[in-house]
Design a protein around this motif. Structure first.
Motif, short mmCIF file in Angstrom:
data_model
loop_
_atom_site.label_atom_id
_atom_site.label_comp_id
_atom_site.label_asym_id
_atom_site.label_seq_id
_atom_site.Cartn_x
_atom_site.Cartn_y
_atom_site.Cartn_z
N PHE A 49 4.29 -18.81 7.20
CA PHE A 49 5.00 -20.18 6.92
C PHE A 49 4.03 -21.36 6.68
O PHE A 49 3.14 -22.06 6.15
CB PHE A 49 5.80 -21.34 7.66
N GLU A 50 2.87 -20.78 7.90
CA GLU A 50 1.84 -21.41 8.59
C GLU A 50 0.57 -21.36 7.40
O GLU A 50 -0.69 -22.11 6.89
CB GLU A 50 1.30 -21.84 9.56
N ASP A 51 0.71 -20.52 6.33
CA ASP A 51 -0.33 -20.02 5.53
C ASP A 51 0.70 -20.12 3.97
O ASP A 51 0.84 -18.58 3.37
CB ASP A 51 -1.02 -18.73 5.52
N MET A 52 2.12 -20.67 3.65
CA MET A 52 3.04 -21.10 3.35
C MET A 52 2.90 -20.12 1.76
O MET A 52 3.87 -20.55 0.94
CB MET A 52 3.70 -22.12 2.92
N ASN A 53 1.78 -20.51 0.37
CA ASN A 53 0.96 -19.93 -0.49
C ASN A 53 0.77 -19.35 -0.45
O ASN A 53 0.80 -18.74 -1.60
CB ASN A 53 0.78 -21.20 -0.95
N VAL A 54 0.78 -18.14 0.23
CA VAL A 54 0.34 -17.05 -0.08
C VAL A 54 1.79 -15.83 0.78
O VAL A 54 2.30 -15.81 1.73
CB VAL A 54 -0.52 -16.56 0.96
N LEU A 55 1.79 -15.28 -0.18
CA LEU A 55 2.44 -13.75 -0.13
C LEU A 55 2.04 -12.69 0.72
O LEU A 55 1.01 -12.11 -1.06
CB LEU A 55 3.93 -13.62 -0.65
N HIS A 56 1.77 -11.14 1.77
CA HIS A 56 1.01 -10.50 1.41
C HIS A 56 1.88 -8.68 1.31
O HIS A 56 2.96 -8.76 1.48
CB HIS A 56 0.23 -10.26 3.36
N LEU A 57 1.55 -8.32 0.40
CA LEU A 57 2.23 -6.92 -0.14
C LEU A 57 1.63 -5.87 -0.17
O LEU A 57 -0.09 -5.74 -0.36
CB LEU A 57 2.66 -6.98 -1.16
N PHE A 58 1.76 -4.64 0.41
CA PHE A 58 0.93 -3.88 0.92
C PHE A 58 1.75 -2.63 -0.16
O PHE A 58 3.15 -2.54 0.17
CB PHE A 58 1.06 -3.21 2.49
N ASP A 59 1.59 -1.93 -1.21
CA ASP A 59 2.25 -0.44 -1.52
C ASP A 59 1.89 0.77 -1.09
O ASP A 59 0.48 0.89 -2.15
CB ASP A 59 1.48 -0.51 -3.19
N ALA A 60 2.49 1.08 -0.70
CA ALA A 60 2.16 2.74 -0.02
C ALA A 60 1.98 3.93 -1.04
O ALA A 60 2.09 5.38 -0.91
CB ALA A 60 3.45 2.79 1.15
N THR A 61 2.84 3.37 -2.48
CA THR A 61 2.30 4.48 -3.70
C THR A 61 1.38 4.95 -4.16
O THR A 61 0.92 5.27 -5.18
CB THR A 61 3.37 4.06 -4.46
N GLU A 62 0.11 3.39 -3.47
CA GLU A 62 -1.33 3.67 -4.57
C GLU A 62 -2.24 4.56 -3.32
O GLU A 62 -2.04 5.71 -2.63
CB GLU A 62 -1.62 2.34 -4.15
N ASP A 63 -3.01 5.06 -4.24
CA ASP A 63 -4.09 5.72 -3.91
C ASP A 63 -4.17 5.36 -2.27
O ASP A 63 -5.27 4.08 -2.44
CB ASP A 63 -5.25 5.80 -4.96
N ALA A 64 -4.42 5.90 -1.28
CA ALA A 64 -5.38 5.89 0.04
C ALA A 64 -6.50 5.30 0.07
O ALA A 64 -6.73 4.70 0.75
CB ALA A 64 -4.49 7.30 0.49
N ARG A 65 -7.01 5.75 -1.06
CA ARG A 65 -8.93 5.79 -0.83
C ARG A 65 -9.00 3.88 -1.57
O ARG A 65 -9.91 3.32 -0.55
CB ARG A 65 -9.31 5.92 -1.99
N VAL A 66 -7.75 3.68 -1.37
CA VAL A 66 -7.92 1.70 -2.12
C VAL A 66 -6.92 1.00 -2.53
O VAL A 66 -6.95 0.03 -1.82
CB VAL A 66 -8.34 1.25 -3.72
#
Length: 422
Positions: A299-316
């Protein structure tokens, strides 16, 4: 036709607010702003605010924009020009005011936590259920659900972007009483507040994690600690503990709460709520790990959400930083151009929007009193677990946080039974 139905037929919703301090100011801002930015089926009117001391409540009314004042909350319930009662008082008064308002045919918005005990919360749910049969609505104010990044997180989990939820981590960190010389206040008195960090801020992360995952907590193992047992008396407490303006009084609530949890879908969780984290002003940190990815929010950076997609190519692959200010994001379309962030007060505006739209549509707003009861049961299970040397304590299973269940609650369970809700 009841008076509030007459008002609604004319497109108006008279609001009476009880209490006018921190939460009262935030709610007032929301009632003022919501109809000016959002298309609402009813126009809220800031009809009356109530407080015990006339000069103080008159000053608050003038400053916050209320048309009139009362010094007895019961007088608000008797007024024909009030359709909805907004309860912004300490927890020990929630049940009495909310139940009386519902019985008087007024819609109710009640600040969290819903009550100071499971028994009080159960009474409130019964009153809300009876009122709903007459078209009268009740909602509990877990406002952080309305932060656009949190609402987006819920959407992504519901869409299956994280797969099966496996781990939940939640923290709510503040430092406003980390100084041992900070004075005693009602929030440190169990008779008034019900509990300390657990109920005041821990309730939020319990609700947020259940909301984002769509799953209830079914069991907990808890630890509570009070670091500072005595504090200097504040004026409001001097009459209770000794000579006015002198001495100290006991702190009767927890300063910090930590617990492990299991969710009904099999996920495990860790929770931490403290008001002793120097440097952390209002840090609500949520991380969800699933079989297909992760998301993280602070919430101290409340306008941001971080998302990790494990189905993506590991190189990127890596956490994607989503700035939640696009018009496609929840609530954002009514506000500013992309990149122009929102603040703390906007969650309260979104709360008013969702509540008024539900009332206008004749629907049950969420989170309901039943949802508030579910959170109360989790808090109660944490307290019972901590009092039993951190023994694992079950939270009864049954329906989702948004659907009451008739299942009876066994010992050491937080139930969602009978007349309970999310």
């Amino acid at each position: 036709m009841e008076q509030h139905e007459a008002h609604q037929s004319q497109g108006r919703l008279g609001v009476g607010m009880i209490g006018y301090a921190f939460m009262g100011a935030a709610h007032s801002q929301a009632w003022r702003v919501a109809p000016r930015f959002f298309d609402l089926p009813l126009t809220p009117e800031m009809t009356v605010v109530a407080g015990r001391t006339r000069p103080a409540v008159e000053e608050a009314a003038a400053r916050l924009g209320w048309a009139s004042v009362e010094t007895d909350w019961r007088a608000v319930l008797r007024r024909d020009d009030v359709d909805l009662v907004d309860v912004c008082t300490p927890g020990d008064t929630h049940a009495e005011i909310a139940i009386a308002a519902l019985e008087a045919g007024k819609h109710v918005l009640c600040e969290k936590p819903l009550a100071n005990s499971v028994a009080e919360a159960e009474d409130m749910v019964r009153a809300a259920d009876a009122a709903a049969a007459r078209g009268v609505r009740a909602m509990v104010g877990f406002t952080y659900r309305r932060v656009p990044a949190v609402a987006l997180a819920r959407q992504l989990v519901a869409e299956g972007r994280l797969g099966t939820v496996r781990h939940v981590r939640a923290q709510y960190l503040q430092d406003w009483i980390a100084d041992p010389q900070a004075p005693l206040s009602w929030r440190l008195d169990r008779a008034t507040a019900g509990s300390g960090a657990l109920g005041d801020i821990g309730a939020h992360i319990v609700d947020l994690t259940q909301f984002i995952t769509g799953e209830r907590i079914t069991g907990v193992g808890g630890l509570l600690e009070t670091f500072v047992k005595e504090r200097p008396l504040a004026t409001e407490f001097s009459g209770l503990h000794g000579a006015a303006g002198s001495g100290t009084g006991p702190v009767t609530v927890d300063d910090a709460a930590l617990f492990l949890a299991r969710f009904e879908g099999g996920a495990v969780g860790s929770f931490e709520a403290t008001r002793f984290a120097w440097g952390r002003k209002n840090a609500i940190r949520i991380e969800i790990n699933g079989s297909l990815g992760s998301l993280a929010f602070d919430f101290e950076d409340m306008n941001v959400l971080h998302l990790f997609d494990a189905t993506e190519d590991a190189r990127v692959a890596g956490f994607r930083r989503i700035v939640v200010t696009e018009p496609e994001h929840p609530y954002i379309g009514a506000w500013w151009p992309a990149g122009h962030g929102l603040g703390y007060e906007h969650g309260f505006v979104h709360q008013v929007v969702d509540l008024v739209r539900a009332i206008g549509a004749g629907e049950q707003p969420t989170p309901s009193f039943a949802d508030g009861l579910q959170v109360q049961r989790v808090l109660d299970a944490v307290e019972r677990s901590a009092g039993d040397e951190s023994r694992w304590t079950s939270v009864a299973t049954g329906a989702s946080p948004h659907a009451p269940s008739p299942t009876a609650a066994p010992i050491h369970q937080v139930a969602t039974t009978g007349t309970k809700e999310s």
